[in-house]
Structure formats: C-alpha cells, structure tokens
Motif scaffolding. Structure first.
Motif, PDB file in Angstrom:
ATOM      1  N   ALA A 114       0.819  -1.219   0.000  1.00 46.27           N
ATOM      2  CA  ALA A 114       0.000   0.000   0.000  1.00 46.27           C
ATOM      3  C   ALA A 114       0.849   1.262   0.000  1.00 46.27           C
ATOM      4  CB  ALA A 114      -0.924  -0.001   1.211  1.00 46.27           C
ATOM      5  N   GLY A 115       2.181   1.089  -0.018  1.00 39.33           N
ATOM      6  CA  GLY A 115       3.066   2.236  -0.040  1.00 39.33           C
ATOM      7  C   GLY A 115       3.387   2.817   1.312  1.00 39.33           C
ATOM      8  N   GLU A 116       2.990   2.127   2.394  1.00 39.48           N
ATOM      9  CA  GLU A 116       3.291   2.566   3.750  1.00 39.48           C
ATOM     10  C   GLU A 116       4.497   1.792   4.278  1.00 39.48           C
ATOM     11  OE1 GLU A 116       1.722   5.004   5.205  1.00 39.48           O
ATOM     12  OE2 GLU A 116       0.373   5.260   3.476  1.00 39.48           O
ATOM     13  N   PRO A 117       5.153   2.296   5.350  1.00 43.91           N
ATOM     14  CA  PRO A 117       6.275   1.546   5.916  1.00 43.91           C
ATOM     15  C   PRO A 117       5.850   0.115   6.267  1.00 43.91           C
ATOM     16  CG  PRO A 117       6.226   3.747   6.836  1.00 43.91           C
ATOM     17  CD  PRO A 117       4.957   3.598   6.035  1.00 43.91           C
ATOM     18  N   LYS A 118       6.604  -0.833   5.777  1.00 44.39           N
ATOM     19  CA  LYS A 118       6.300  -2.241   6.020  1.00 44.39           C
ATOM     20  C   LYS A 118       6.660  -2.593   7.459  1.00 44.39           C
ATOM     21  CE  LYS A 118       5.617  -6.683   5.317  1.00 44.39           C
ATOM     22  NZ  LYS A 118       4.258  -7.252   5.179  1.00 44.39           N
ATOM     23  N   ARG A 119       5.677  -3.144   8.204  1.00 44.00           N
ATOM     24  CA  ARG A 119       5.882  -3.585   9.577  1.00 44.00           C
ATOM     25  C   ARG A 119       5.673  -5.080   9.667  1.00 44.00           C
ATOM     26  NH1 ARG A 119       2.662   0.552  13.525  1.00 44.00           N
ATOM     27  NH2 ARG A 119       2.967  -1.290  14.833  1.00 44.00           N
ATOM     28  N   PHE A 120       6.504  -5.726  10.480  1.00 37.86           N
ATOM     29  CA  PHE A 120       6.356  -7.169  10.683  1.00 37.86           C
ATOM     30  C   PHE A 120       7.013  -7.539  12.000  1.00 37.86           C
ATOM     31  CE2 PHE A 120       9.984  -6.191   8.010  1.00 37.86           C
ATOM     32  CZ  PHE A 120      11.049  -6.897   8.568  1.00 37.86           C
ATOM     33  N   ASP A 121       6.667  -8.720  12.492  1.00 33.63           N
ATOM     34  CA  ASP A 121       7.205  -9.198  13.763  1.00 33.63           C
ATOM     35  C   ASP A 121       8.364 -10.154  13.521  1.00 33.63           C
ATOM     36  OD1 ASP A 121       5.313  -7.826  15.310  1.00 33.63           O
ATOM     37  OD2 ASP A 121       3.846  -9.450  15.067  1.00 33.63           O
ATOM     38  N   PHE A 122       9.395 -10.042  14.370  1.00 33.28           N
ATOM     39  CA  PHE A 122      10.425 -11.076  14.432  1.00 33.28           C
ATOM     40  C   PHE A 122      10.954 -11.125  15.848  1.00 33.28           C
ATOM     41  CE2 PHE A 122      13.265  -7.664  14.406  1.00 33.28           C
ATOM     42  CZ  PHE A 122      14.585  -7.955  14.055  1.00 33.28           C
ATOM     43  N   PHE A 123      12.014 -11.872  16.091  1.00 34.84           N
ATOM     44  CA  PHE A 123      12.455 -12.196  17.440  1.00 34.84           C
ATOM     45  C   PHE A 123      12.599 -10.955  18.319  1.00 34.84           C
ATOM     46  CE2 PHE A 123      15.954 -12.716  20.496  1.00 34.84           C
ATOM     47  CZ  PHE A 123      15.481 -13.774  21.245  1.00 34.84           C
ATOM     48  N   PHE A 124      13.089  -9.852  17.753  1.00 37.16           N
ATOM     49  CA  PHE A 124      13.427  -8.693  18.568  1.00 37.16           C
ATOM     50  C   PHE A 124      12.260  -7.737  18.774  1.00 37.16           C
ATOM     51  CE2 PHE A 124      17.361 -10.267  16.737  1.00 37.16           C
ATOM     52  CZ  PHE A 124      18.194 -10.321  17.835  1.00 37.16           C
ATOM     53  N   GLY A 125      11.140  -7.956  18.065  1.00 34.52           N
ATOM     54  CA  GLY A 125       9.991  -7.087  18.237  1.00 34.52           C
ATOM     55  C   GLY A 125       9.313  -6.759  16.920  1.00 34.52           C
ATOM     56  N   ASN A 126       8.382  -5.838  16.945  1.00 33.64           N
ATOM     57  CA  ASN A 126       7.701  -5.369  15.737  1.00 33.64           C
ATOM     58  C   ASN A 126       8.597  -4.329  15.064  1.00 33.64           C
ATOM     59  OD1 ASN A 126       5.482  -3.186  14.535  1.00 33.64           O
ATOM     60  ND2 ASN A 126       5.000  -5.337  14.159  1.00 33.64           N
ATOM     61  N   THR A 127       8.800  -4.489  13.757  1.00 33.57           N
ATOM     62  CA  THR A 127       9.891  -3.745  13.137  1.00 33.57           C
ATOM     63  C   THR A 127       9.583  -3.292  11.728  1.00 33.57           C
ATOM     64  OG1 THR A 127      12.301  -3.822  12.785  1.00 33.57           O
ATOM     65  CG2 THR A 127      11.049  -5.753  12.114  1.00 33.57           C
ATOM     66  N   GLY A 128      10.399  -2.367  11.263  1.00 38.78           N
ATOM     67  CA  GLY A 128      10.535  -2.027   9.859  1.00 38.78           C
ATOM     68  C   GLY A 128      11.968  -2.292   9.447  1.00 38.78           C
ATOM     69  N   LEU A 129      12.256  -2.132   8.145  1.00 42.09           N
ATOM     70  CA  LEU A 129      13.562  -2.454   7.596  1.00 42.09           C
ATOM     71  C   LEU A 129      14.060  -1.258   6.787  1.00 42.09           C
ATOM     72  CD1 LEU A 129      15.781  -4.638   6.996  1.00 42.09           C
ATOM     73  CD2 LEU A 129      14.400  -5.313   5.024  1.00 42.09           C
ATOM     74  N   VAL A 130      15.272  -0.808   7.082  1.00 40.81           N
ATOM     75  CA  VAL A 130      15.835   0.311   6.332  1.00 40.81           C
ATOM     76  C   VAL A 130      15.972  -0.091   4.858  1.00 40.81           C
ATOM     77  CG1 VAL A 130      17.818   1.843   6.050  1.00 40.81           C
ATOM     78  CG2 VAL A 130      17.100   1.141   8.343  1.00 40.81           C
ATOM     79  N   ASP A 131      15.530   0.786   3.976  1.00 42.31           N
ATOM     80  CA  ASP A 131      15.649   0.518   2.545  1.00 42.31           C
ATOM     81  C   ASP A 131      16.990   1.070   2.060  1.00 42.31           C
ATOM     82  OD1 ASP A 131      15.409  -0.014  -0.099  1.00 42.31           O
ATOM     83  OD2 ASP A 131      13.576   1.124  -0.435  1.00 42.31           O
ATOM     84  N   VAL A 132      17.995   0.202   2.043  1.00 35.53           N
ATOM     85  CA  VAL A 132      19.327   0.640   1.618  1.00 35.53           C
ATOM     86  C   VAL A 132      19.421   0.807   0.108  1.00 35.53           C
ATOM     87  CG1 VAL A 132      20.496  -0.357   3.624  1.00 35.53           C
ATOM     88  CG2 VAL A 132      20.167  -1.756   1.561  1.00 35.53           C
TER      89      VAL A 132
END
Length: 812
Positions: free
Chosen positions: A362-380
C-alpha cells in the motif's frame, strides 16, 4: 538409476516446454549480429544476447527479452580501471567465434547456444542456455563427466558440491555444526576443476542445481532478477581468481589493527564492564587491538531497542571519553548495528518521517514481527534510506568509532511483500547486505577518505569484497561439530573473493559447560585464520583472560605468535588486495594434477609457506596430514616430512603447523598492540633443504593506516632470495618503494637458517667476513656475527641492513 535419470530428464523437458524453449519444432535461432564498442550483440528469435568483454579472460553474457524486468549488475565493479580487451570476431556459415586472448565464445547459430574455450580446450557450454518466464528465469549448462564444482558460498557440504541443489536465499542457520545446505552468505557462482568460473549476476531468490536433478546439467534458476552470467577462465586456480576479482573488485587493504586480537562477546553491558575487560587483558599480558560492542550499547535488553542506534547513557554514561581512552591505549572500538528499526525504538518516528524504510504493497512503511519485536527495515536501495542510515553512522564516526559490525543483514527476516526502491524482497534479497556495505564504504570514502574501512558482515553478494566486507561464518555451535566445518567454509568463500572469512573463535551458540580442550583447539587454529575474534554468548566467557591458568598460558602464547607473525600476515593481506589470493588457500592450488585434493578440507595453506591442520576431535595425539608435494618442516620441532602424508604428533599445546622447504618466515619481537609494530628488529627463519635450490620471500610494509599507500608509493617491499649450490647458500636482500612514516632507516636482521649442518666455513656480508662465535652468550651480545646452535641444527646470523641491495654468503 537409469530409470530415475530418464524420469528426471522427462520432467526437465516438460519444464522447458512450459518455459517456451523446447516446445515441438521451436528452438532459439540466430538472426543477426553487430559489434558496438567491442561488445557483440546478437539478435535472436526470442530476444537478444550481448557479450561484453570485461578483461582478457572474462565475458559478461546478458540475455534480454521483452517483458522481463532487468536489474542493474551488483557483481561487476563499475569503478574498476577500464581495460580494452582485444576481442576478435570470426564468422563462419553456422557459427561465430568471439575471441579474447584468454577466452573464446564459440556461438552456434542453429540451434543457438554458446560454448566457451580457452586455448582451444572446451571449458563449459550452454545446454539449452537461457530460459525465462514471468515467474522463473535462469540458465542451463552442460557438465563434463569428471568435473568437480566448488562454490555456492557458505555451505557445509564438502568441498566438491557437484550433485547438490543449493538454495540461493541468504538465511540464518543458528547453531549449525557439520551439515548445512543454506546459510548466511550464499553466492550464485561456481568454480570448476576445468579452470573456469561461472557467476550468475542475479540477486533474486533462487537455486543452483549442480547436477542433482540431472547429473550432467548445471541449472541456475531465480524468481526474478538480471538475466546475465559472467564466465571467467584461467591457466591456474590463482590466475582464475585474479581474473575474477578484476571483474568483481579487489578487497581493499584493511587497517593493520584488523589483524590483531579482538575482545568480543554477546555482549558487554556497561562501560564499567568494557573497562574491566580491557584491564584484564593488560593484567594477564594479552595483546589487544579491538573491542566489539554487541547490542547492549544501545539498550539494556535483547528485545525492544533495536533501531535506537544511540548510546544507552545509563550503561555507557561517557561513551566519547571511553572511546578516546581505548584509542589512547591503541584499542579500536567496533559497534554492532542492524538494519531493523523497531516500532518501539526511539528512532521509529524519525525513520518514517525520513522515508527511510521499505514499504508494504500500500506504499506505507512495512511492519512485521520477528524475534526482537515489531519492526521495519531500512531501505538501503533508496537514497532516502541511505541518507538517514549514514547520518547515524556519521555521528558515531565523529565520536571515535573505528569500525562496523553489520548483523542480521541477510536480512534475517524479509517478508516477500516488502517493497524496496528497485524491487520486491524476492528480487533483491541476496543483495541487501551488499548494498548496506556499499553504503558504508562509499560514504566513508567520501567523508573520511584517509580512513581504511572495517566492515564486518555476515551476508552479501558476489563482489561485496570491493566494499571492504569482512564476513564471518555466523552463529556456529560451541562444540566440536561447530569447529569441524570452519576450514571448508573459509576456503569456499576465499575462492570467490572473500579472503577474510573467519569464525567466532571458540564457537558462539549453546554450550552449558566450558570445554577447555575444544576452546584451546579453536583458538590455536585462529592464529592462522584471517581475523582473530573469540565471540560467544556470555554464559561462558569467550575471552581467554577469564579462563583457568592452563588455558590462559596456552592461548596467550598463540596470540603472541600471531603478533610476531604480523609481517607475514600483513603481506598476505597486501597480496589479497592486489590479486584476490585468499589468505587461507586449498592444497589443490599446489598440485593441480591431483584432482582428488579438491575434496580435502582438513588442512590448508596459510599463505604460500604454512600448511595448517586444525585439531577438530577430542583426545587427539597424532594427526595425519595430506601433503601437496615437496618437503615440509614441523614449525615446532623442525622435523622434516615428505611424500603423500605426514603423521604429526600433537599435544594440547600444539596443532600441526608445517613450513615449506625454502621458505622465509619473517617475525618481529613481542608486541602489546599493532600500533607499536616495527620491523627495526626483524627475524627471518629460512628453511634450508637440498630440494629448495632457489627460493624467495618478501614483506610488504606501510604505516598500517594510509589508504592506497601502495598506489601512493608510501611503502617498502623487502625481498629475500636464496640460491643453493655445492659450496653453500647465497642470499640477496633488496627493497623497493619510497618508504613510509615510521619506516626504520636501518633494520637489525637475525637470519636463522634451519636444517644446517655442520658449522659453516665462512659467513660474509657484502664480502666482509662475520665472526663465527662459539658461545650463544657471545652471539646474543654481538650486533654482527654467526653462531651454530648444534642441538637444533640452526645457524644464526646477525647483521644490519639499510635497505640497499645486500649479499650474504654462507659457505660449507
């Protein structure tokens, strides 16, 4: 077996039918061709292919078809010096021959396919070649019957990977031991015993099938990505590597401190703990050059803080002063960073506002869960993401941080519906760590051009070495099973440009009780691997200074040996920066006719002159070591070995370390820190033997920190030669280069000739006779002279050298 192969071939034909390449009566056909600036473009019945010379022995082959999205090349070093390869095109009725000095593409027009030859000998050829649909694309090559294949990056499968199907999706394998098909750092490339290398320049999720489904077919397949491959040839394996890194980029020479001893654990929780650890190394007389801080530097807990990337001032109240105090002692600080920004971190809102994060559909910051918590990912892959990330690094650089540890950069969790600036997760997954390293390298080069990079990461892509990437082999189990595959992992990576691949010494994961023997064996091996960094979960201390006296005493001697070997090891690093030769080298480099040596992974060459066999089992008192030919001496006892194998006795204080007959092994005296390095007093151990009639050695030196010191002429290369005759041995010493800050004006040389009997008749330097002394005490007091140590059979010679050509003669 025949029925199985017939069935598999039938499946393959069905697959090819649905990719549009093998349907009834339809084959790929040649239409026309043209040359443009040296590149050959061929129009085909289903698209086009362009062959571009990259050097005299390498071609990029790029197939294109309407409707198939292409990504840029990640593998090719676009900044490398441009060389004009002398390509020659010869046209026949049914074929084209497109020839470079070291590689010929023989192009069959109907049905269309390409074969590759070197000096008239077939290396490899396309089977059906390129295939491509909206959901799958790749290449098929024919394999020769006795061909062995290495490569694919980090896997624990044995050296020859033919017969394996290798997933191409960088993925963590926590606590691995003696088998792993999929790990942190895969590479879409293979090196063949036929002395060619195939690299698939595609970053997407995929696989390489190395004769698993069809024993005579190599198939690369990917979900998306660039439809090109690079083929490289060579007359020797080292030559093949040199041609390959000429295309993908050479590893820059790291700072000298990177070859020293590291203090590292998961993790130091407070500034007080850091300072206590550093004092402990000093109190226990252990050299130390670097300290690595894991994730507690930005948060008190494992979970909930990733993305803060700023000092936790409660635990580290004065980080700038701490960094300065460590640097004053010659100790560099390395910080862990991750590309994940938790929604609970202090920087989440900032990252969102800066448009720094990868998006959802949808063009919004992608959020997802993993071991360390709910997160986004830097777009390098986006300029905004790179700018935001670099601003954080830049602030830490200014505080005094010396290097970076990029963790979880596969990325460890990367949902398929994540959208980056140039494509989806599945299109660019395997290049994520590559672009992250590129960001750090290029921005540091731009803003701090006089600082050599230190960038340690556990995932990347072909060519990441040109960004100074130093990989490690991930979260290995802390047991004998974790130690066993480490040579294989480093050798495989070194063949494809990653000469600094190393392991967490002592093992990282698990381990309820301290296994002293295993720990000692791992740290002994570490002396002869590229980076010396014990690292582990904190339940058992990874640092040797926190263990019992017996452990400390053995490990201390080995770490001090590593520091004494700095002139040798730094020269290996220099050679890697020039030619791509890995620091750890397989034995088959020495004896290419013995093809079975390709399978050997229990020993390796450390540079040209050491042969090392780690002890990887408990209670071992003797190790059988394969020899690649020639005569070798036990480094600890001077016992000679020759033939096919050596039976080497060991105890807890020794592992098999052999030295080549004719070798010069340079060492310096004790150092507490690489900052104090000097070759003003230089020891040269020469291993004499009748089979080594002529031999040479060299030492590369600069100030240990200047970027491109060699290119600037700010270096010295010290070269030694030995010629044996019936009368004795003639040595010559020369140097080149303009020198460097801190270079000795005069060196005090101690030449130790091993395997020398009886006492010499004379020893002369530039025609002047040296005194031959009878007593060791007289020799130690003298600045010039010679003394035969009868018990060891070593002839010791002292003299001074000011860098001008010098001749030394020893006569029977």
């Amino acid at each position: 077996m025949t029925n199985r192969n017939t069935l598999l071939r039938g499946f393959a034909l069905v697959f090819l039918f649905y990719t549009g390449l093998a349907s009834a009566g339809e084959t790929r056909e040649y239409r026309s061709h043209q040359l443009d600036s040296g590149a050959l473009t061929i129009a085909l019945s289903d698209g086009s292919v362009t062959l571009t010379p990259l050097n005299d022995a390498a071609l990029e082959v790029h197939y294109q078809r309407d409707g198939l999205k292409q990504l840029p090349s990640f593998a090719i070093d676009s900044d490398r010096p441009q060389r004009t390869a002398a390509a020659k095109l010869t046209e026949g009725r049914d074929r084209l021959a497109y020839s470079l000095p070291g590689l010929t593409a023989l192009i069959h027009k109907s049905p269309f396919r390409i074969e590759y030859l070197r000096r008239g000998r077939l290396l490899v050829g396309e089977e059906s070649g390129f295939f491509g649909t909206e959901t799958l694309r790749g290449f098929r090559f024919s394999l020769q019957p006795q061909e062995k294949l290495l490569g694919g990056g980090e896997r624990v499968l044995g050296m020859d990977r033919r017969g394996q199907r290798l997933p191409l999706y960088n993925k963590a394998h926590y606590g691995y031991t003696t088998e792993s098909k999929q790990m942190y750092f895969g590479l879409p490339a293979v090196m063949s015993s036929n002395k060619y290398l195939l690299l698939f320049d595609n970053s997407a999720s995929g696989a390489m099938d190395l004769g698993a489904a069809e024993e005579d077919v190599l198939q690369f397949e990917a979900a998306a990505g660039r439809t090109s491959y690079i083929v490289v040839s060579g007359d020797s394996y080292p030559g093949l590597i040199e041609h390959y890194v000429d295309v993908t980029g050479r590893q820059p020479l790291p700072p000298r401190w990177a070859l020293g001893n590291f203090a590292s654990r998961f993790g130091y929780r407070t500034e007080k703990e850091v300072r206590h650890t550093v004092e402990k190394f000093a109190d226990e007389d252990f050299p130390l050059d670097a300290l690595v801080l894991d994730l507690y530097w930005f948060g008190p807990d494992v979970k909930g803080h990733m993305g803060n990337l700023a000092w936790d001032r409660n635990a580290f109240p004065e980080p700038e002063k701490m960094l300065a105090d460590l640097k004053e002692r010659g100790i560099q600080t390395i910080l862990v960073t991750e590309p994940f920004v938790l929604t609970s971190s202090r920087r989440w809102d900032q990252a969102v506002a800066a448009n720094a994060l990868a998006k959802n559909l949808a063009g919004e910051p992608k959020r997802f869960d993993f071991f360390f918590g709910n997160t986004g990912l830097v777009d390098v892959f986006s300029e905004d993401g790179r700018d935001w990330f670099w601003n954080i690094y830049d602030g830490l650089y200014r505080q005094g941080v010396a290097g970076w540890w990029g963790d979880l950069g596969e990325p460890e969790v990367h949902p398929a519906d994540t959208v980056h600036a140039i494509g989806t997760a599945d299109e660019i997954h395997n290049a994520y760590g590559h672009r992250w390293a590129q960001l750090l390298f290029e921005r540091q080069k731009e803003n701090y051009p006089e600082r050599r990079p230190f960038i340690m990461m556990r995932a990347g892509f072909a060519g990441s070495q040109r960004y100074g990437m130093i990989p490690w082999t991930g979260d290995v189990a802390r047991d004998w099973g974790g130690l066993k595959p480490q040579v294989e992992l480093s050798l495989q990576m070194g063949l494809l440009g990653f000469g600094y691949t190393h392991s967490d010494l002592g093992g990282f994961a698990g381990g309820e009780e301290f296994d002293r023997e295993m720990y000692i064996r791992w740290l002994q091996y570490g002396v002869f691997q590229p980076v010396y960094r014990p690292h582990a979960q904190e339940e058992i201390a990874p640092e040797p200074v926190f263990h019992d006296r017996r452990t400390r005493d053995i490990v201390r001697d080995y770490i001090k040996l590593r520091y004494r070997l700095l002139p040798y090891n730094y020269t290996l690093a220099f050679e890697n920066s020039q030619t791509g030769m890995p620091l750890m080298r397989p034995l088959f480099f020495e004896n290419e006719k013995e093809i079975e040596l390709i399978d050997y992974k229990d020993a390796y060459l450390w540079g040209d002159d050491f042969l090392v066999a780690p002890v990887t089992d408990s209670g071992v008192t003797e190790v059988t070591v394969k020899l690649p030919g020639g005569v070798w001496f036990d480094y600890w006892s001077d016992e000679p070995y020759s033939g096919d194998t050596a039976q080497v006795d060991v105890d807890l204080e020794t592992i098999p370390v052999l030295v080549r007959a004719g070798a010069f092994i340079p060492t310096v005296d004790h150092l507490d820190n690489t900052r104090d390095y000097s070759s003003e007093t230089l020891n040269l151990d020469y291993y004499a033997h009748p089979t080594a009639a002529s031999s040479s050695g060299r030492i590369y030196e600069d100030d240990g920190q200047t970027v491109d010191a060699y290119g600037r002429g700010e270096y010295q290369m010290l070269e030694f030669n030995a010629e044996r005759s019936a009368d004795g041995i003639d040595f010559s010493f020369t140097s080149e280069g303009d020198g460097y800050d801190g270079a000795p004006e005069e060196r005090h040389i101690r030449l130790n000739i091993h395997n020398w009997k009886p006492a010499p008749a004379s020893v002369s330097v530039d025609g002047q006779q040296l005194r031959i002394l009878e007593r060791e005490s007289d020799f130690e007091k003298a600045t010039r002279g010679a003394w035969l140590e009868k018990s060891s059979g070593q002839l010791h010679i002292k003299f001074n050298w000011r860098g001008r050509p010098l001749e030394l003669a020893v006569r029977h």
